[in-house]
Motif scaffolding. Structure first.
Motif, PDB file in Angstrom:
ATOM      1  N   GLU A 192       1.193  -1.434   0.074  1.00  0.00           N
ATOM      2  CA  GLU A 192       0.174   0.029  -0.076  1.00  0.00           C
ATOM      3  C   GLU A 192       0.758   1.266   0.016  1.00  0.00           C
ATOM      4  OE1 GLU A 192      -3.314   0.176  -0.409  1.00  0.00           O
ATOM      5  OE2 GLU A 192      -2.896  -1.987  -0.797  1.00  0.00           O
ATOM      6  N   THR A 193       2.252   1.407   0.471  1.00  0.00           N
ATOM      7  CA  THR A 193       2.917   2.349   0.487  1.00  0.00           C
ATOM      8  C   THR A 193       3.453   2.335  -0.858  1.00  0.00           C
ATOM      9  OG1 THR A 193       3.640   1.959   2.928  1.00  0.00           O
ATOM     10  CG2 THR A 193       5.027   3.230   1.663  1.00  0.00           C
ATOM     11  N   TRP A 194       3.828   1.347  -1.398  1.00  0.00           N
ATOM     12  CA  TRP A 194       4.344   1.445  -2.831  1.00  0.00           C
ATOM     13  C   TRP A 194       2.894   2.191  -3.976  1.00  0.00           C
ATOM     14  CZ3 TRP A 194       1.864  -1.232  -7.337  1.00  0.00           C
ATOM     15  CH2 TRP A 194       2.569  -0.918  -8.287  1.00  0.00           C
ATOM     16  N   ASN A 195       1.924   1.738  -3.558  1.00  0.00           N
ATOM     17  CA  ASN A 195       0.627   2.432  -4.306  1.00  0.00           C
ATOM     18  C   ASN A 195       0.729   3.644  -4.058  1.00  0.00           C
ATOM     19  OD1 ASN A 195      -0.469   0.004  -5.413  1.00  0.00           O
ATOM     20  ND2 ASN A 195      -1.530  -0.389  -3.563  1.00  0.00           N
ATOM     21  N   ARG A 196       1.088   4.406  -3.066  1.00  0.00           N
ATOM     22  CA  ARG A 196       1.322   5.713  -2.629  1.00  0.00           C
ATOM     23  C   ARG A 196       2.381   6.364  -2.882  1.00  0.00           C
ATOM     24  NH1 ARG A 196      -2.416   2.819   0.176  1.00  0.00           N
ATOM     25  NH2 ARG A 196      -4.587   3.585   0.622  1.00  0.00           N
ATOM     26  N   ARG A 197       3.063   5.900  -3.567  1.00  0.00           N
ATOM     27  CA  ARG A 197       4.836   6.444  -3.366  1.00  0.00           C
ATOM     28  C   ARG A 197       4.859   7.696  -4.217  1.00  0.00           C
ATOM     29  NH1 ARG A 197       3.776   2.894  -7.501  1.00  0.00           N
ATOM     30  NH2 ARG A 197       4.296   3.159  -9.540  1.00  0.00           N
ATOM     31  N   ARG A 198       5.711   8.438  -3.978  1.00  0.00           N
ATOM     32  CA  ARG A 198       6.260   9.634  -4.701  1.00  0.00           C
ATOM     33  C   ARG A 198       7.180   9.323  -5.699  1.00  0.00           C
ATOM     34  NH1 ARG A 198       7.358  13.108  -0.237  1.00  0.00           N
ATOM     35  NH2 ARG A 198       9.409  12.650  -0.688  1.00  0.00           N
ATOM     36  N   GLY A 199       6.927   9.449  -7.006  1.00  0.00           N
ATOM     37  CA  GLY A 199       7.729   9.172  -7.920  1.00  0.00           C
ATOM     38  C   GLY A 199       8.200   7.866  -7.766  1.00  0.00           C
ATOM     39  N   ARG A 200       9.822   7.555  -7.686  1.00  0.00           N
ATOM     40  CA  ARG A 200      10.427   6.376  -7.443  1.00  0.00           C
ATOM     41  C   ARG A 200      10.582   6.010  -6.036  1.00  0.00           C
ATOM     42  NH1 ARG A 200      15.237   7.126  -8.853  1.00  0.00           N
ATOM     43  NH2 ARG A 200      15.856   4.992  -9.038  1.00  0.00           N
ATOM     44  N   THR A 201      10.026   6.732  -5.074  1.00  0.00           N
ATOM     45  CA  THR A 201      10.455   6.776  -3.538  1.00  0.00           C
ATOM     46  C   THR A 201       9.151   6.306  -2.714  1.00  0.00           C
ATOM     47  OG1 THR A 201      12.312   8.624  -3.898  1.00  0.00           O
ATOM     48  CG2 THR A 201      11.721   8.030  -1.522  1.00  0.00           C
ATOM     49  N   LEU A 202       9.651   5.400  -1.957  1.00  0.00           N
ATOM     50  CA  LEU A 202       8.503   4.961  -0.966  1.00  0.00           C
ATOM     51  C   LEU A 202       8.959   5.864   0.273  1.00  0.00           C
ATOM     52  CD1 LEU A 202       8.503   2.485  -3.113  1.00  0.00           C
ATOM     53  CD2 LEU A 202       7.974   1.202  -1.047  1.00  0.00           C
ATOM     54  N   THR A 203       7.882   6.552   0.613  1.00  0.00           N
ATOM     55  CA  THR A 203       8.156   7.483   1.812  1.00  0.00           C
ATOM     56  C   THR A 203       7.287   7.101   3.021  1.00  0.00           C
ATOM     57  OG1 THR A 203       6.383   9.046   1.224  1.00  0.00           O
ATOM     58  CG2 THR A 203       8.557   9.411   0.137  1.00  0.00           C
ATOM     59  N   LEU A 204       7.726   7.864   4.191  1.00  0.00           N
ATOM     60  CA  LEU A 204       7.318   7.502   5.512  1.00  0.00           C
ATOM     61  C   LEU A 204       5.765   7.998   5.479  1.00  0.00           C
ATOM     62  CD1 LEU A 204       7.093   6.470   8.512  1.00  0.00           C
ATOM     63  CD2 LEU A 204       8.357   8.634   8.896  1.00  0.00           C
ATOM     64  N   ASP A 205       5.745   8.972   4.890  1.00  0.00           N
ATOM     65  CA  ASP A 205       4.272   9.602   4.794  1.00  0.00           C
ATOM     66  C   ASP A 205       3.353   8.695   3.946  1.00  0.00           C
ATOM     67  OD1 ASP A 205       2.508  12.229   4.910  1.00  0.00           O
ATOM     68  OD2 ASP A 205       2.601  11.888   2.562  1.00  0.00           O
ATOM     69  N   SER A 206       3.852   8.254   3.115  1.00  0.00           N
ATOM     70  CA  SER A 206       3.093   7.410   2.164  1.00  0.00           C
ATOM     71  C   SER A 206       2.759   6.183   3.159  1.00  0.00           C
ATOM     72  CB  SER A 206       3.508   6.597   0.907  1.00  0.00           C
ATOM     73  OG  SER A 206       4.003   7.810   0.208  1.00  0.00           O
ATOM     74  N   TYR A 207       3.460   5.581   3.979  1.00  0.00           N
ATOM     75  CA  TYR A 207       3.264   4.437   4.950  1.00  0.00           C
ATOM     76  C   TYR A 207       2.248   5.039   5.790  1.00  0.00           C
ATOM     77  CZ  TYR A 207       4.381   1.347   8.791  1.00  0.00           C
ATOM     78  OH  TYR A 207       4.301   0.756   9.795  1.00  0.00           O
ATOM     79  N   GLU A 208       2.415   6.188   6.485  1.00  0.00           N
ATOM     80  CA  GLU A 208       1.346   6.583   7.370  1.00  0.00           C
ATOM     81  C   GLU A 208       0.109   6.893   6.909  1.00  0.00           C
ATOM     82  OE1 GLU A 208       3.213   9.852   9.022  1.00  0.00           O
ATOM     83  OE2 GLU A 208       4.334   8.621  10.643  1.00  0.00           O
ATOM     84  N   ARG A 209      -0.027   7.295   5.508  1.00  0.00           N
ATOM     85  CA  ARG A 209      -1.326   7.533   4.879  1.00  0.00           C
ATOM     86  C   ARG A 209      -2.060   6.221   4.522  1.00  0.00           C
ATOM     87  NH1 ARG A 209      -0.895   9.226   0.024  1.00  0.00           N
ATOM     88  NH2 ARG A 209       1.348   9.792  -0.154  1.00  0.00           N
ATOM     89  N   ALA A 210      -1.268   5.039   4.368  1.00  0.00           N
ATOM     90  CA  ALA A 210      -1.712   3.787   4.253  1.00  0.00           C
ATOM     91  C   ALA A 210      -2.354   3.175   5.327  1.00  0.00           C
ATOM     92  CB  ALA A 210      -0.592   2.882   3.373  1.00  0.00           C
ATOM     93  N   GLY A 211      -1.960   3.582   6.478  1.00  0.00           N
ATOM     94  CA  GLY A 211      -2.580   3.226   7.861  1.00  0.00           C
ATOM     95  C   GLY A 211      -1.480   2.584   8.420  1.00  0.00           C
ATOM     96  N   GLY A 212      -0.285   2.299   8.324  1.00  0.00           N
ATOM     97  CA  GLY A 212       0.645   1.703   8.997  1.00  0.00           C
ATOM     98  C   GLY A 212       0.725   0.206   8.930  1.00  0.00           C
ATOM     99  N   LEU A 213       1.564  -0.187   9.988  1.00  0.00           N
ATOM    100  CA  LEU A 213       1.605  -1.708  10.022  1.00  0.00           C
ATOM    101  C   LEU A 213       0.141  -2.380  10.217  1.00  0.00           C
ATOM    102  CD1 LEU A 213       3.703  -4.051   9.675  1.00  0.00           C
ATOM    103  CD2 LEU A 213       3.907  -3.966  12.359  1.00  0.00           C
ATOM    104  N   HIS A 214      -0.706  -2.040  11.301  1.00  0.00           N
ATOM    105  CA  HIS A 214      -1.895  -2.501  11.821  1.00  0.00           C
ATOM    106  C   HIS A 214      -2.880  -2.023  11.016  1.00  0.00           C
ATOM    107  CE1 HIS A 214      -0.263  -4.940  15.266  1.00  0.00           C
ATOM    108  NE2 HIS A 214       0.557  -4.080  15.251  1.00  0.00           N
ATOM    109  N   GLY A 215      -2.903  -0.972  10.320  1.00  0.00           N
ATOM    110  CA  GLY A 215      -4.115  -0.393   9.896  1.00  0.00           C
ATOM    111  C   GLY A 215      -4.083  -0.326   8.262  1.00  0.00           C
ATOM    112  N   ALA A 216      -2.982  -1.006   7.789  1.00  0.00           N
ATOM    113  CA  ALA A 216      -3.083  -0.965   6.154  1.00  0.00           C
ATOM    114  C   ALA A 216      -4.181  -2.108   5.688  1.00  0.00           C
ATOM    115  CB  ALA A 216      -1.743  -1.201   5.703  1.00  0.00           C
ATOM    116  N   ILE A 217      -4.234  -3.288   6.340  1.00  0.00           N
ATOM    117  CA  ILE A 217      -5.175  -4.267   5.815  1.00  0.00           C
ATOM    118  C   ILE A 217      -6.493  -3.914   6.146  1.00  0.00           C
ATOM    119  CG2 ILE A 217      -5.978  -6.645   6.456  1.00  0.00           C
ATOM    120  CD1 ILE A 217      -3.065  -7.405   6.929  1.00  0.00           C
ATOM    121  N   ALA A 218      -6.937  -3.496   7.133  1.00  0.00           N
ATOM    122  CA  ALA A 218      -8.378  -2.945   7.462  1.00  0.00           C
ATOM    123  C   ALA A 218      -8.687  -1.974   6.482  1.00  0.00           C
ATOM    124  CB  ALA A 218      -8.590  -2.443   8.868  1.00  0.00           C
ATOM    125  N   GLN A 219      -7.771  -0.785   6.380  1.00  0.00           N
ATOM    126  CA  GLN A 219      -8.209   0.395   5.378  1.00  0.00           C
ATOM    127  C   GLN A 219      -8.142  -0.313   4.017  1.00  0.00           C
ATOM    128  OE1 GLN A 219      -6.064   4.063   6.018  1.00  0.00           O
ATOM    129  NE2 GLN A 219      -5.510   4.126   3.796  1.00  0.00           N
TER     130      GLN A 219
END
Length: 561
Positions: free
Chosen positions: A315-342
């Motif tokens: 999900e972080t890759w789906n929200r990547r910025r260009g060629r970079t996977l960012t911490l912001d994208s990870y948090e927007r995806a829901g993080g470790l526990h929230g990504a699946i539920a989201q």
């Protein structure tokens, strides 16, 4: 005739080349309309049409369904799909195909993206060289299936000798009928093939899905003869750690667990960094250092959480910025526990009312509820079961949506949850299970019993216990979820039960009539005996004459006798 398709330049790339091959296959089959093809495979006509459009790579399941709908054999088509996928990745690194698998396991074709488990894979390979039957033990979420398929299988094929190039490797999961389904692949059937490895993934299904103790024992007995023999047939069992106690109850399996097993350990920080960074590098992507540090810390705090990690990275890759996977994208995806539920909620809430209902029924069919404290597990669902859950188009739409989000896996024969972690990570699904737990247990029994009834020829006088029939009566809402086979089984069992009730009532009525008749006959006989006794006692009295009176002496009055 089928619809006219837009021109296609098969030399434009791997996707166009594969689409051209599909078009030629359909042409050779007489150009059947896509609507007719859809009726043969349960995918929608639009989905099949897009597979041959040449604009994007279809899923493997859609490709095989297209081939089957044309009446052709699937031999070679899976290899074609993997070849096209690899070429597409090489041409467009990091753009169209994710380097992360989400909830789905790594397969042997994904070994180039499988990092962080090199030492454990070496240890497992070494164990299989020493032991004819070995076991890989690990809790849910530890990556056992990926280790077996993407870690062990490539090593076996590259390093072991066999009748052809490399070892012969077969991978199965037990399912509901392990011995019946896989008999031809078991050691007893393939003992003459040197360099053959049988990997039994998700071995715990032997205890969660197989309800026939005799079938279970036959399957175990077929696996264990490899121990203590000179045969080069090897067996590797992948077992969830919380089901190892079930193995210890069987002497042969207990010996494997005690003396020929390998435990899956947690990844250390260096291994986690490899699993996070190296797949991205293989696709020409960059992982922000802050993200790597955050992910490593989050996983370290949560034990065995590899499916959570993999899905969060997807999900972080789906929200990547260009060629970079960012911490912001990870948090927007829901993080470790929230990504699946989201992700799951995003898919579910986009469905309309009818589709959402089918999605709930589809997902609950993929659950085997635990009993007596055992955890809930996933189960594979056949296409015939899925066909009963709604009209074809609605079901296809739901399955495509869930598959695209990588929440389920789907092929031409069956479907199932991508990983059991979805049960605990998605609150909505967990709530459905708790709400319908007892009904689900009954439904799992019904599906198994109906399948056994089908296997013996649908005998007319099948018996279902009154307790089970009463349970079905209590779960009236279950009727709309039944397959035609399950409905036929219940109807046959109900008819048998009603005939038995009628027979018992008739027997009771005949018994009552017999009692009354017997009592009447006894009373009549008693009365007859009484009359006879009376007649016998009166007869002598009537036949006896009274004594003659004394003669008259002429002096006193005379009295008539």
């Amino acid at each position: 005739m089928g619809r006219h398709e837009n021109p296609l330049d098969a030399s434009a790339g791997p996707v166009a080349e594969l689409a051209g091959a599909l078009r030629r296959l359909r042409h050779d089959a007489g150009n059947p309309p896509y609507q007719r093809m859809a009726r043969r495979c349960r995918y929608s006509a639009a989905t099949l049409s897009r597979a041959a459009a040449g604009k994007r790579l279809p899923t493997l399941g859609v490709l095989l369904a297209y081939v089957g709908a044309c009446g052709a054999s699937s031999d070679g088509w899976e290899a074609r799909w993997h070849h096209a996928s690899k070429e597409l990745t090489a041409q467009s690194p990091g753009r169209n195909i994710s380097p992360y698998k989400g909830l789905t396991r790594f397969d042997h074709t994904d070994h180039a993206l499988y990092f962080g488990r090199e030492q454990l894979a070496e240890d497992l390979w070494d164990l299989t060289r020493r032991e004819p039957v070995a076991a890989l033990l690990g809790p849910s979420g530890s990556g056992k299936s990926s280790l077996l398929r993407a870690g062990l299988v490539p090593r076996l094929r590259q390093r072991e000798s066999g009748p052809a190039r490399g070892a012969v490797v077969r991978i199965i999961t037990p399912g509901e009928h392990p011995f019946t389904t896989h008999r031809s692949l078991l050691p007893s059937a393939g003992a003459r093939l040197p360099g053959t490895f049988l990997i039994v993934d998700q071995f715990e299904e032997l205890f969660t899905l197989c309800n026939d103790p005799a079938e279970r024992e036959r399957f175990i007995a077929a696996l264990l003869p490899a121990r203590g023999t000179s045969s080069r047939f090897r067996v590797v069992l992948g077992v969830r750690a919380d089901f190892s106690s079930y193995c210890l109850e069987h002497p042969g399996l207990a010996a494997v667990v005690r003396g020929a097993s390998l435990a899956v350990t947690r990844m250390n920080p260096a291994e986690l960094r490899e699993a996070i960074v190296k797949p991205a590098q293989a696709h020409g992507l960059v992982v922000e250092r802050a993200l790597t540090a955050r992910l490593t810390a989050d996983v370290a705090d949560n034990g065995f959480a590899l499916p959570l990690l993999s899905h969060a990275l997807l999900e972080t890759w789906n929200r990547r910025r260009g060629r970079t996977l960012t911490l912001d994208s990870y948090e927007r995806a829901g993080g470790l526990h929230g990504a699946i539920a989201q992700s799951a909620e995003d898919v579910y809430t986009r469905l309309d009312t009818a589709q959402a209902d089918v999605a709930r029924r589809v997902l609950l069919r993929m659950i085997a509820p635990g009993a007596d404290g055992a955890p809930d597990t996933r189960r594979s669902v056949t296409r015939s079961e899925l066909a009963s859950l709604g009209d074809g188009r609605t079901t296809d739409k739901v399955l495509e949506s869930l598959t695209r989000a990588r929440l389920i896996t789907l092929d031409t024969a069956a479907a199932g949850l991508a990983h059991e972690v979805l049960i605990s990570a998605w609150p909505r699904l967990g709530g459905w299970i708790e709400q319908d737990r007892e009904k689900l247990r009954f439904h799992r029994w019904l599906t198994e019993a109906a399948g056994a009834w089908e296997a013996v020829g649908r005998e007319r006088d099948v018996r279902i216990s009154p307790v089970r029939l009463a349970q079905f009566g209590a779960y009236a809402s279950l009727r709309e979820d039944l397959t035609s086979l399950e409905s036929d089984f219940l109807a046959a069992g109900t008819a048998t039960h009603r005939r038995a009730l009628r027979d018992r009532r008739a027997a009771r009525a005949m018994g009552s009539l017999l009692v009354v008749t017997t009592a009447f006959a006894a009373a009549l006989a008693w009365k007859q005996r009484k009359l006879l006794r009376t007649a016998r006692s009166i007869g002598p009295a009537l036949s006896a004459r009274p004594p003659a009176p004394p003669p008259w002496n002429g002096r006193g009055p005379w009295t008539a006798p």
